[in-house]
Write an enzyme that holds these catalytic residues in place. Structure first.
Site, PDB file in Angstrom:
ATOM      1  N   SER A 152      76.185  21.018  69.101  1.00 14.97           N
ATOM      2  CA  SER A 152      75.177  21.801  68.388  1.00 14.97           C
ATOM      3  C   SER A 152      75.227  21.440  66.904  1.00 14.97           C
ATOM      4  O   SER A 152      76.307  21.111  66.379  1.00 14.97           O
ATOM      5  CB  SER A 152      75.454  23.300  68.536  1.00 14.97           C
ATOM      6  OG  SER A 152      74.616  24.042  67.661  1.00 14.97           O
ATOM      7  N   TYR A 166      81.093  30.199  67.914  1.00 15.59           N
ATOM      8  CA  TYR A 166      80.274  29.218  68.636  1.00 15.59           C
ATOM      9  C   TYR A 166      80.279  27.878  67.902  1.00 15.59           C
ATOM     10  O   TYR A 166      80.461  26.815  68.511  1.00 15.59           O
ATOM     11  CB  TYR A 166      78.846  29.752  68.766  1.00 15.59           C
ATOM     12  CG  TYR A 166      77.839  28.758  69.305  1.00 15.59           C
ATOM     13  CD1 TYR A 166      77.774  28.483  70.669  1.00 15.59           C
ATOM     14  CD2 TYR A 166      76.945  28.107  68.455  1.00 15.59           C
ATOM     15  CE1 TYR A 166      76.844  27.574  71.168  1.00 15.59           C
ATOM     16  CE2 TYR A 166      76.016  27.200  68.942  1.00 15.59           C
ATOM     17  CZ  TYR A 166      75.962  26.939  70.297  1.00 15.59           C
ATOM     18  OH  TYR A 166      75.045  26.036  70.785  1.00 15.59           O
TER      19      TYR A 166
HETATM   20  P1  NAP Z   1      69.995  28.486  78.113  1.00 12.64           P
HETATM   21  O1  NAP Z   1      68.529  28.348  77.983  1.00 12.64           O
HETATM   22  O2  NAP Z   1      70.644  29.805  77.850  1.00 12.64           O
HETATM   23  O3  NAP Z   1      70.391  27.987  79.595  1.00 12.64           O
HETATM   24  C1  NAP Z   1      71.706  28.123  79.982  1.00 12.64           C
HETATM   25  C2  NAP Z   1      71.963  27.374  81.279  1.00 12.64           C
HETATM   26  O4  NAP Z   1      73.377  27.304  81.449  1.00 12.64           O
HETATM   27  C3  NAP Z   1      71.429  28.090  82.504  1.00 12.64           C
HETATM   28  O5  NAP Z   1      71.127  27.110  83.480  1.00 12.64           O
HETATM   29  C4  NAP Z   1      72.626  28.942  82.920  1.00 12.64           C
HETATM   30  O6  NAP Z   1      72.619  29.296  84.294  1.00 12.64           O
HETATM   31  C5  NAP Z   1      73.755  27.988  82.645  1.00 12.64           C
HETATM   32  N1  NAP Z   1      75.050  28.594  82.411  1.00 12.64           N
HETATM   33  C6  NAP Z   1      75.403  29.522  81.492  1.00 12.64           C
HETATM   34  N2  NAP Z   1      76.709  29.817  81.614  1.00 12.64           N
HETATM   35  C7  NAP Z   1      77.181  29.053  82.636  1.00 12.64           C
HETATM   36  C8  NAP Z   1      78.432  28.929  83.256  1.00 12.64           C
HETATM   37  N3  NAP Z   1      79.497  29.658  82.865  1.00 12.64           N
HETATM   38  N4  NAP Z   1      78.553  28.057  84.278  1.00 12.64           N
HETATM   39  C9  NAP Z   1      77.490  27.338  84.714  1.00 12.64           C
HETATM   40  N5  NAP Z   1      76.277  27.420  84.163  1.00 12.64           N
HETATM   41  C10 NAP Z   1      76.129  28.282  83.135  1.00 12.64           C
HETATM   42  O7  NAP Z   1      70.758  27.438  77.181  1.00 12.64           O
HETATM   43  P2  NAP Z   1      70.188  26.173  76.352  1.00 12.64           P
HETATM   44  O8  NAP Z   1      69.562  26.675  75.102  1.00 12.64           O
HETATM   45  O9  NAP Z   1      69.458  25.286  77.257  1.00 12.64           O
HETATM   46  O10 NAP Z   1      71.570  25.494  75.910  1.00 12.64           O
HETATM   47  C11 NAP Z   1      72.141  24.414  76.639  1.00 12.64           C
HETATM   48  C12 NAP Z   1      73.240  23.801  75.796  1.00 12.64           C
HETATM   49  O11 NAP Z   1      72.677  23.375  74.548  1.00 12.64           O
HETATM   50  C13 NAP Z   1      74.381  24.748  75.441  1.00 12.64           C
HETATM   51  O12 NAP Z   1      75.604  24.052  75.443  1.00 12.64           O
HETATM   52  C14 NAP Z   1      74.043  25.187  74.026  1.00 12.64           C
HETATM   53  O13 NAP Z   1      75.173  25.588  73.309  1.00 12.64           O
HETATM   54  C15 NAP Z   1      73.432  23.920  73.493  1.00 12.64           C
HETATM   55  N6  NAP Z   1      72.571  24.140  72.327  1.00 12.64           N
HETATM   56  C16 NAP Z   1      71.438  24.871  72.425  1.00 12.64           C
HETATM   57  C17 NAP Z   1      70.655  25.064  71.297  1.00 12.64           C
HETATM   58  C18 NAP Z   1      69.384  25.867  71.312  1.00 12.64           C
HETATM   59  O14 NAP Z   1      68.853  26.178  70.215  1.00 12.64           O
HETATM   60  N7  NAP Z   1      68.839  26.207  72.481  1.00 12.64           N
HETATM   61  C19 NAP Z   1      71.042  24.511  70.081  1.00 12.64           C
HETATM   62  C20 NAP Z   1      72.216  23.768  70.028  1.00 12.64           C
HETATM   63  C21 NAP Z   1      72.974  23.583  71.161  1.00 12.64           C
HETATM   64  P3  NAP Z   1      71.900  30.669  84.812  1.00 12.64           P
HETATM   65  O15 NAP Z   1      70.423  30.403  84.784  1.00 12.64           O
HETATM   66  O16 NAP Z   1      72.435  30.857  86.196  1.00 12.64           O
HETATM   67  O17 NAP Z   1      72.278  31.742  83.839  1.00 12.64           O
END
Ligand code: NAP
Length: 257
Positions: A152, A166
Site C-alpha cells: 500500500s 496498517y
Molecule cells: P476489499 O475490497 O475489502 O476486499 C477484500 C477481499 O479480501 C475480499 O475478497 C475478502 O473476502 C478477502 N479477505 C479479507 N480478509 C481475508 C482473510 N482473512 N482471508 C481470506 N480472504 C480475506 O479489499 P481491497 O480494497 O480489494 O484490498 C485488497 C488489498 O489491497 C489489501 O491487501 C489492501 O490492503 C490493499 N490495498 C487496498 C487499497 C484500497 O484503497 N482499496 C489501497 C492500498 C492497498 P470476503 O469477501 O469473503 O470478505
C-alpha cells in the site's frame, strides 16, 4: 474448501488470496481473460465469490473458489491443499488478502486489533508466500513462477491518525518482497510488489470510512481515486513474461501520491 471446480487443461494456475472482491476480483477477471486458471480465495462472503466464479466461467474462463482464512495457518493450509489436490501445480501467486481497521491513534490500539491486523496482513502473507515458494521453486522440484505482494502507499506515508498499524504492516510486506526476491532469485521465482494508493473498493467501508475514495481527490496529485482494474493491470504485468527481468521491484499505483 473448494466449492466449485472447473480446470482449463494446460492452463497456468494463479492463486489470489482475497480474490473475490475489490482489487483481488479485478486481478482474477483479468487473469482469467488472459488464460490463467484462477483460484479465488475468500473468507466470508459466499455470494460475492460465487458470483465472480460464475461470471468468469460464463466468459469462458476457468475458476475455482476456496473459502479459508488467509490469516491462519490452518486456512492457508486449506488453500494450498485445494490447489495441490485440484491442479498439482502453481504458477502465480498474488498475496492480496489484507484488512484495515477504524481510524485510531497508536496509543488507543488494543492488543486484539494488532493481532488481527498483523495475523492477516503480515504473518499470513509471509507464510503464504513461503507455501507458494515450496510449490514453485526449482530447489523444491517446481518449475518456477511469479509472486506479487499487494502492499500500500500507506507503507511510505505512514497513515498518521488513521491506521499507522496498517501502514506498518504494509511496510513489512515491502521488506518481504525485497528479501524474498533475493532469496529465490536463482530458483525461477520472481517476487514483486504493488503499492496501491486510494482505490475505490469496499475496504474503506470496512474501516468505517465508506466515502474515503470519493472524498480523497484533494490529497491525490491526479485528483481522483484509482480503480481496482488499474491496480490489476500492474499486477498482470508483473506476473507476465514481459516482466522477466524484474524482481524485488515495488510499483506505486497511486495517482502520484
Ligand atoms: P476489499 O475490497 O475489502 O476486499 C477484500 C477481499 O479480501 C475480499 O475478497 C475478502 O473476502 C478477502 N479477505 C479479507 N480478509 C481475508 C482473510 N482473512 N482471508 C481470506 N480472504 C480475506 O479489499 P481491497 O480494497 O480489494 O484490498 C485488497 C488489498 O489491497 C489489501 O491487501 C489492501 O490492503 C490493499 N490495498 C487496498 C487499497 C484500497 O484503497 N482499496 C489501497 C492500498 C492497498 P470476503 O469477501 O469473503 O470478505
Amino acid at each position: 474448501m473448494p466449492v466449485l471446480t472447473l480446470a482449463a487443461p494446460n492452463g497456468k494456475i494463479l492463486l489470489v488470496t482475497g480474490g473475490s472482491r475489490g482489487i483481488g476480483a479485478s486481478i482474477c477477471r483479468k487473469a482469467a481473460d488472459t488464460g490463467w486458471t484462477v483460484v479465488i480465495n475468500y473468507v466470508a462472503n459466499d455470494d460475492a465469490a460465487t458470483r465472480l466464479t460464475d461470471e468468469i466461467r460464463r466468459s469462458g474462463g476457468a475458476a475455482m473458489m476456496v473459502k479459508a482464512d488467509a490469516g491462519t495457518e490452518e486456512g492457508i493450509g486449506a488453500i494450498f491443499s485445494a490447489v495441490d489436490e485440484t491442479f498439482g501445480r502453481l504458477d502465480g501467486f498474488v498475496n492480496n488478502a489484507g484488512v484495515v481497521d477504524f481510524p485510531q491513534r497508536v496509543e488507543d490500539y488494543s492488543w486484539a486489533r494488532l493481532q488481527r491486523m498483523f495475523a492477516i496482513n503480515v504473518i499470513g502473507a509471509t507464510y503464504a508466500a513461503g507455501q507458494a515458494v515450496r510449490r514453485m521453486s526449482t530447489a523444491h522440484g517446481g518449475h518456477g513462477g511469479a509472486i506479487v505482494n499487494i502492499s500500500s502507499a500507506a507503507a511510505q506515508i505512514g497513515s498518521p491518525n488513521q491506521y499507522v498499524d496498517y501502514a506498518a504492516s504494509k511496510g513489512a510486506i515491502d521488506t518481504l518482497t525485497i528479501g524474498l526476491a533475493k532469496e529465490v532469485a536463482t530458483e525461477g521465482i520472481r517476487v514483486n510488489g504493488v503499492r496501491p494508493g486510494i482505490i475505490d473498493t469496499d475496504i474503506h467501508a470496512s474501516g468505517g470510512l465508506p466515502h474515503r475514495a470519493s472524498e480523497s481527490a484533494d490529497i491525490i496529485p491526479m485528483r481522483r481515486a484509482g480503480r481496482a482494474d488499474e491496480v490489476a493491470d500492474a499486477v498482470m504485468f508483473l506476473l507476465s513474461d514481459q516482466a522477466s527481468y524484474i524482481t524485488g521491484a515495488i510499483l506505486n499505483v497511486s495517482g502520484g501520491r
